[in-house]
Design a protein around this motif. Structure first.
Motif, short mmCIF file in Angstrom:
data_model
loop_
_atom_site.label_atom_id
_atom_site.label_comp_id
_atom_site.label_asym_id
_atom_site.label_seq_id
_atom_site.Cartn_x
_atom_site.Cartn_y
_atom_site.Cartn_z
N ASP A 90 -2.32 4.38 -4.64
CA ASP A 90 -1.10 3.58 -4.22
C ASP A 90 0.04 3.42 -5.47
OD1 ASP A 90 -1.93 2.07 -1.99
OD2 ASP A 90 -3.43 1.07 -2.96
N GLY A 150 6.45 -7.55 -0.33
CA GLY A 150 5.30 -7.77 0.84
C GLY A 150 3.99 -8.42 0.15
N THR A 151 2.96 -8.31 0.84
CA THR A 151 1.87 -9.02 0.78
C THR A 151 0.76 -8.31 -0.08
OG1 THR A 151 0.84 -7.93 2.68
CG2 THR A 151 1.90 -10.11 2.85
N GLN A 152 1.04 -6.93 -0.47
CA GLN A 152 0.36 -5.94 -1.48
C GLN A 152 0.28 -6.70 -3.17
OE1 GLN A 152 2.04 -2.08 -1.15
NE2 GLN A 152 0.82 -1.72 0.60
N VAL A 153 1.25 -7.52 -3.28
CA VAL A 153 1.25 -7.90 -4.59
C VAL A 153 1.38 -9.49 -4.74
CG1 VAL A 153 2.45 -8.17 -6.73
CG2 VAL A 153 2.15 -5.84 -5.54
N GLU A 154 0.40 -10.38 -5.29
CA GLU A 154 0.91 -11.61 -5.63
C GLU A 154 1.47 -12.22 -6.58
OE1 GLU A 154 -2.18 -15.77 -5.52
OE2 GLU A 154 -3.03 -13.87 -5.55
N THR A 164 2.26 -10.31 -11.86
CA THR A 164 1.54 -10.33 -10.46
C THR A 164 0.26 -9.76 -10.82
OG1 THR A 164 2.39 -7.93 -10.41
CG2 THR A 164 4.02 -9.69 -9.73
N PRO A 200 -2.58 -7.44 -7.88
CA PRO A 200 -2.57 -6.64 -6.91
C PRO A 200 -3.67 -7.44 -5.77
CG PRO A 200 -3.67 -5.56 -8.48
CD PRO A 200 -3.15 -6.48 -9.10
N ARG A 201 -2.96 -7.39 -4.50
CA ARG A 201 -3.97 -8.12 -3.48
C ARG A 201 -4.59 -6.85 -2.59
NH1 ARG A 201 -0.17 -12.28 -0.34
NH2 ARG A 201 0.08 -13.74 -1.99
N GLU A 202 -3.77 -6.02 -2.23
CA GLU A 202 -4.26 -4.90 -1.29
C GLU A 202 -4.21 -3.66 -1.70
OE1 GLU A 202 -1.87 -5.61 2.25
OE2 GLU A 202 -2.26 -7.64 2.50
N LEU A 203 -3.73 -3.50 -3.12
CA LEU A 203 -3.44 -2.12 -3.62
C LEU A 203 -5.20 -1.86 -4.32
CD1 LEU A 203 -0.12 -2.67 -5.61
CD2 LEU A 203 -0.69 -1.50 -3.28
N GLU A 204 -5.19 -0.58 -4.35
CA GLU A 204 -6.34 -0.03 -4.87
C GLU A 204 -6.26 0.10 -6.56
OE1 GLU A 204 -7.38 3.63 -3.32
OE2 GLU A 204 -7.10 3.25 -1.07
#
Length: 134
Positions: A3, A57-61, A80, A82-86
């Motif tokens: 990512d 977007g939703t990849q980072v909170e 921040t 990561p939410r959906e990042l590897e």
């Protein structure tokens, strides 16, 4: 890592600096990037802060955000995770307007952002100088 490479590909035309520190005396590795963006240059930081989550977007909170004075600049600082990042860890992003451009300085670290590290990142942003080329 995949990512991070995708992020590089998405912003490669705007990235001025991309690097990392492998200093083993600090827990974890820290990455750094500097991006300049002309499209959003001059946009109010208050407006950016209101719309930043939908923009990234939703990849980072976003766990914290505030507009503060760092050196002579008004800066939007985002913390921040990561939410959906590897990738693991936390990130500190600093956004400010200068010279008709929006500048983003990001610190990516795989450790928690202690107050000590955050103050070091703030100091680095305060020392950032922009020299206009021809």
């Amino acid at each position: 890592a995949q990512d991070v490479q995708a992020m590089f590909q998405n912003f490669k035309d705007d990235i001025l600096l991309w690097g990392y520190d492998t200093n083993s005396t600090i827990a974890g590795q820290t990455g750094l990037f500097v991006i300049k963006n002309e499209q959003f240059g001059g946009m109010s930081l208050m407006l950016i802060s209101a719309f930043i989550q939908p923009m990234i977007g939703t990849q980072v909170e976003i766990i914290d955000q505030e507009i503060l004075a760092i050196g002579d600049r008004s800066v939007l600082r985002l913390l921040t995770t990561p939410r959906e990042l590897e990738m693991e860890g936390t990130q500190a992003f600093y956004l400010f307007n200068e010279g008709g451009k929006l500048w983003v300085i990001g610190f990516l670290t795989n450790t928690d952002l202690s107050q000590e590290r955050l103050e070091g990142f703030d100091d680095a942003v305060a020392s950032f100088k922009i020299f206009e080329g021809e």
